[in-house]
Every structure is written in structure tokens, then in C-alpha cells.
Write an enzyme that holds these catalytic residues in place. Structure first.
Site, PDB file in Angstrom:
ATOM      1  N   LYS A 198      51.256 102.717  60.775  1.00  0.00           N
ATOM      2  CA  LYS A 198      50.586 102.500  59.324  1.00  0.00           C
ATOM      3  C   LYS A 198      50.087 101.115  59.133  1.00  0.00           C
ATOM      4  CE  LYS A 198      50.892 106.621  57.538  1.00  0.00           C
ATOM      5  NZ  LYS A 198      49.592 107.513  57.227  1.00  0.00           N
ATOM      6  N   GLY A 228      49.090 121.228  57.663  1.00  0.00           N
ATOM      7  CA  GLY A 228      48.887 121.516  56.353  1.00  0.00           C
ATOM      8  C   GLY A 228      48.305 123.012  56.459  1.00  0.00           C
ATOM      9  N   SER A 252      52.170 103.379  53.788  1.00  0.00           N
ATOM     10  CA  SER A 252      53.402 103.657  53.502  1.00  0.00           C
ATOM     11  C   SER A 252      54.369 102.466  53.088  1.00  0.00           C
ATOM     12  CB  SER A 252      54.033 104.685  54.583  1.00  0.00           C
ATOM     13  OG  SER A 252      55.418 104.744  54.538  1.00  0.00           O
ATOM     14  N   TYR A 292      56.813 104.829  63.256  1.00  0.00           N
ATOM     15  CA  TYR A 292      55.742 105.558  62.180  1.00  0.00           C
ATOM     16  C   TYR A 292      55.162 104.374  61.332  1.00  0.00           C
ATOM     17  CZ  TYR A 292      54.327 107.507  57.571  1.00  0.00           C
ATOM     18  OH  TYR A 292      53.980 107.479  56.398  1.00  0.00           O
TER      19      TYR A 292
HETATM   20  C1  WQD Z   1      65.938 109.321  51.381  1.00  0.00           C
HETATM   21  C2  WQD Z   1      67.278 108.957  51.259  1.00  0.00           C
HETATM   22  C3  WQD Z   1      68.417 109.114  53.282  1.00  0.00           C
HETATM   23  C4  WQD Z   1      67.832 113.307  54.194  1.00  0.00           C
HETATM   24  C5  WQD Z   1      61.135 108.573  55.096  1.00  0.00           C
HETATM   25  C6  WQD Z   1      60.283 107.864  55.832  1.00  0.00           C
HETATM   26  C7  WQD Z   1      59.050 106.969  54.891  1.00  0.00           C
HETATM   27  C8  WQD Z   1      58.623 108.031  54.280  1.00  0.00           C
HETATM   28  C9  WQD Z   1      59.162 108.715  53.232  1.00  0.00           C
HETATM   29  C10 WQD Z   1      56.112 108.690  54.742  1.00  0.00           C
HETATM   30  C11 WQD Z   1      67.836 108.014  52.429  1.00  0.00           C
HETATM   31  C12 WQD Z   1      69.126 110.196  52.425  1.00  0.00           C
HETATM   32  C13 WQD Z   1      67.964 111.935  53.633  1.00  0.00           C
HETATM   33  C14 WQD Z   1      69.402 113.958  54.385  1.00  0.00           C
HETATM   34  C15 WQD Z   1      70.333 111.948  53.298  1.00  0.00           C
HETATM   35  N1  WQD Z   1      57.737 108.769  54.981  1.00  0.00           N
HETATM   36  N2  WQD Z   1      68.923 111.395  53.264  1.00  0.00           N
HETATM   37  N3  WQD Z   1      70.291 113.273  53.852  1.00  0.00           N
HETATM   38  O1  WQD Z   1      64.052 107.888  54.763  1.00  0.00           O
HETATM   39  O2  WQD Z   1      63.467 106.966  52.502  1.00  0.00           O
HETATM   40  O3  WQD Z   1      61.552 107.770  53.879  1.00  0.00           O
HETATM   41  O4  WQD Z   1      60.152 109.547  54.129  1.00  0.00           O
HETATM   42  O5  WQD Z   1      55.448 108.077  54.515  1.00  0.00           O
HETATM   43  O6  WQD Z   1      58.204 106.381  56.084  1.00  0.00           O
HETATM   44  O7  WQD Z   1      60.964 106.991  56.582  1.00  0.00           O
HETATM   45  O8  WQD Z   1      63.224 109.274  52.948  1.00  0.00           O
HETATM   46  O9  WQD Z   1      63.986 111.509  52.224  1.00  0.00           O
HETATM   47  O10 WQD Z   1      64.398 111.010  54.728  1.00  0.00           O
HETATM   48  O11 WQD Z   1      65.476 109.907  52.774  1.00  0.00           O
HETATM   49  O12 WQD Z   1      71.190 111.371  52.621  1.00  0.00           O
HETATM   50  O13 WQD Z   1      69.367 115.026  54.840  1.00  0.00           O
HETATM   51  O14 WQD Z   1      68.049 110.154  51.497  1.00  0.00           O
HETATM   52  O15 WQD Z   1      69.477 108.319  54.292  1.00  0.00           O
HETATM   53  O16 WQD Z   1      68.766 107.229  51.794  1.00  0.00           O
HETATM   54  P1  WQD Z   1      63.148 107.739  53.496  1.00  0.00           P
HETATM   55  P2  WQD Z   1      64.312 110.499  53.161  1.00  0.00           P
END
Ligand code: WQD
Length: 327
Positions: free
Chosen positions: A152, A44, A124, A148
């Protein structure tokens, strides 16, 4: 703006300098609450915290620092401090166990010592793992697919136990995909080296990054790419204040926070192109380990219990709130 509740004199926001924490702090200040931010500034930033808020620099792994901070007449805790990179958690589980789990147990120990009886916890949707049905409601099986998400879940269950044994009231809030920036443009801090899709797409739009690597376009979804339920950080912050008000009346709950709408990776990219006028270069790569095809929330409980409804979470609103920070 009136205070959150007559019961709450002083609220400690642990992780209040972070992405979501700083928005929670801003909403609390606007509501007239008396609060203190406890943060180790490992991720942060002080400039995320609106002016006039007391700050105690400290670490949830340092019991003496927590003890000292909580001895200043705290009535309620909002706990948002955690490492949150799902991918990293699979490579370094001990780092996540120590910081997220032990750190949270330290908080619960000091709450017991200082007779702090209310906690809002940043959980989460990762606690669910791969969805067995959609949309995902709070009764969905809890089978986290990454470490992770496991941390949680363990923290949620410890909070429930401490509630049973020590008369603590809690709100465990299961965020779906947090996104967006302060709709008033006051908090303008963008994440450095983001891991999540939308800030990565904006880095390409801003010329900071060459292209977006799309992890898989062969899912059984509307266009083959991953579908997620994006929730604006201001809507999340609003849910924290409503949750605090709810538990201060000696209630407890566990709630999903999402919109019930899903957007694909390609839809996100197209919306950023449309609203910024920039062309986003894309490479299609294989699926990312641990990803599911689609994850969408059923969050009717938050509406029924808290009277919470997302106001800023259409994809267009989310993207618009970020455009002015990057472009
Ligand atoms: C979203 C979509 C990827 C990056 C994660 C954590 C979860 C929470 C939120 C904290 C997916 C795709 C992503 C990239 C891509 N964290 N993607 N190229 O994985 O849904 O959740 O963040 O609470 O616990 O797991 O979020 O933004 O990484 O991905 O294609 O460079 O975008 O495959 O479909 P995710 P994300």
C-alpha cells in the site's frame, strides 16, 4: 441527488464488487454519477453491485482489458482492487507484489495513456506499522510491519510520483479498521471465511463457527486485548465521494479515515453478545505475529479538508448494521 461534480462525467470503480467497493458504488449511484465497475470477481460478487451499473469483468494484471475499459471516456478512477490479508502477505509476498503493486502500476500506465487525471486510492493504516504515538496522524513515520502494508505504501508513493510527472490529482485514503454492513440493508453480502475480528465474532453468534480465538490478553491496553479504530464502510464510502469532489478541483491529499475511538477485542465481543442475545465462546491464545496493542486514528484532516465526519461508526451502530445479516 446532484452529481459529484460537473468535472466528472464517468467514474471507473476498480474493485467495485468488493466489500468496500460495492458500498462506494452504491453511494455514487445515489449521487447520480455515471460509473462503470471493473472487477475480476476473484473475491467480490456481482450481487454486491446495486442494479443498473455497467460492469466490465477484467483483471488489473491484464493490460489489454484495462486499456479497453479505460478507452471508454473515463474521467476518474477509484481503485480498491487488492489482496488484503496481512497474514497471507507475509507467507506469499510475491502474490501481493504482483497483484497489488504491478496491478496498480498497470492502472497508472493506462491512466496516462488515456489522459485520466484523477484517482482515489484505497490505502490502509497498515502503512504506519507499529504506532510510535497515538492517535496516529498522517505525519506518523511510515514503517509497515507486514508486506500488505508495504504494498500500500509503495502504491501511494508511485501515485505521488505519477502525480508529479504527469499532472494526476489523487486522494490516498488510509483506512483504519473497516467494519459494518450497508446501513440501508441493500448490500447484504457477508464475507466468506473472514479474517477480521468482527465478522468472525458474528460467525460464532450465528453458529457458523464454534468460538473466537482471542490473540493475546496481555497487551498494555484497557483490558489486555487489542484495541482498534473501527470505521463503518458507509462512512468510508462517503469519504470516497467527498475525496473525489476534492481532487476534481485539481487538488491532491493523503488522509486517515478513522474515528479517533478505540474498542478492544473483548468490548467487541460483549457488544455482539448484548445486541444479539447470543453467548460467544472464547479461547485466549498467544499474541498474533505482526499485531500491535493499539491503533487509533487522528483523522481531523479529513474533517478539515473534506468536511467528512463519521456518522455510522460507533461500535453499537457497526454491530447493529451487521446483526440483521447474520442473525
Ligand atoms: C483486530 C483485532 C486482533 C481476529 C487487519 C489488517 C489491516 C486492515 C484491517 C486491510 C486485533 C484481534 C482478530 C481473531 C482476534 N486490512 N483478533 N481474533 O489485524 O487490526 O487489521 O485488517 O486494510 O491491514 O492488518 O484487524 O480484524 O484482524 O484484528 O483476537 O480471530 O482483533 O489481534 O487485535 P487488524 P483484525
Amino acid at each position: 441527488m446532484n452529481k459529484i461534480s460537473d468535472n466528472a462525467n464517468r467514474i471507473m470503480v476498480i474493485g467495485g464488487a468488493g466489500y468496500i467497493g460495492s458500498h462506494v458504488v452504491k453511494h455514487l449511484v445515489k449521487s447520480g454519477s455515471d460509473l462503470v465497475v471493473f472487477d475480476n470477481f476473484s473475491s467480490g460478487h456481482r450481487d454486491n453491485i446495486v442494479p443498473g451499473v455497467e460492469i466490465i469483468e477484467g483483471d488489473i494484471l491484464n493490460e489489454a482489458e484495462l486499456d479497453n475499459a479505460m478507452s471508454k471516456k473515463i474521467d476518474a478512477v477509484i481503485h480498491l482492487a487488492a489482496f488484503k490479508d496481512a497474514g497471507e502477505s507475509m507467507e506469499e509476498p510475491s502474490k501481493y507484489a504482483i497483484n497489488n503493486i504491478t496491478g496498480s502500476l498497470n492502472i497508472l500506465k493506462q491512466m496516462s495513456k488515456h489522459n485520466v487525471k484523477y484517482i482515489v486510492f484505497s490505502s490502509s493504516a497498515a502503512v504506519y506499522g507499529y504506532p510510535e504515538y497515538l492517535p496516529v496522524d498522517e505525519n506518523h513515520p511510515l514503517k509497515p510491519e507486514n508486506y500488505y502494508g508495504y504494498t500500500k505504501l509503495v502504491i501511494e508513493q508511485n501515485i505521488e510520483w505519477f502525480s508529479r510527472l504527469g499532472d494526476i490529482h489523487f486522494a490516498n485514503l488510509r483506512y483504519f479498521n473497516a467494519a459494518g454492513y450497508d446501513v440501508e440493508g441493500v448490500i447484504r453480502h457477508k464475507e466468506s471465511n473472514p479474517g477480521n475480528l468482527i465478522p468472525i465474532v458474528f460467525e460464532v453468534a450465528a453458529g457458523i463457527r464454534e468460538k473466537v480465538i482471542v490473540f493475546g490478553n496481555d497487551y498494555d491496553t484497557k483490558d489486555g486485548t487489542g484495541v482498534r479504530d473501527y470505521i463503518h464502510v458507509d462512512d468510508l464510502a462517503d469519504a470516497h465521494l467527498k475525496s473525489l469532489d476534492f481532487i476534481l478541483k485539481d487538488n491532491s491529499t493523503t488522509l486517515n479515515l478513522g474515528t479517533g475511538e478505540g474498542y478492544s477485542v473483548l468490548e467487541v465481543i460483549r457488544m455482539v453478545e448484548e445486541l444479539t442475545g447470543k453467548t460467544i465462546a472464547v479461547d485466549i491464545a498467544p499474541r498474533r505475529r505482526g499485531d500491535c496493542a493499539e491503533l487509533i486514528a487522528k483523522s481531523l484532516c479529513a474533517d478539515e479538508i473534506l468536511g467528512w465526519k463519521p456518522k455510522y461508526s460507533t461500535l453499537k451502530q457497526i454491530i447493529e448494521s451487521m446483526t440483521c445479516v447474520y442473525i
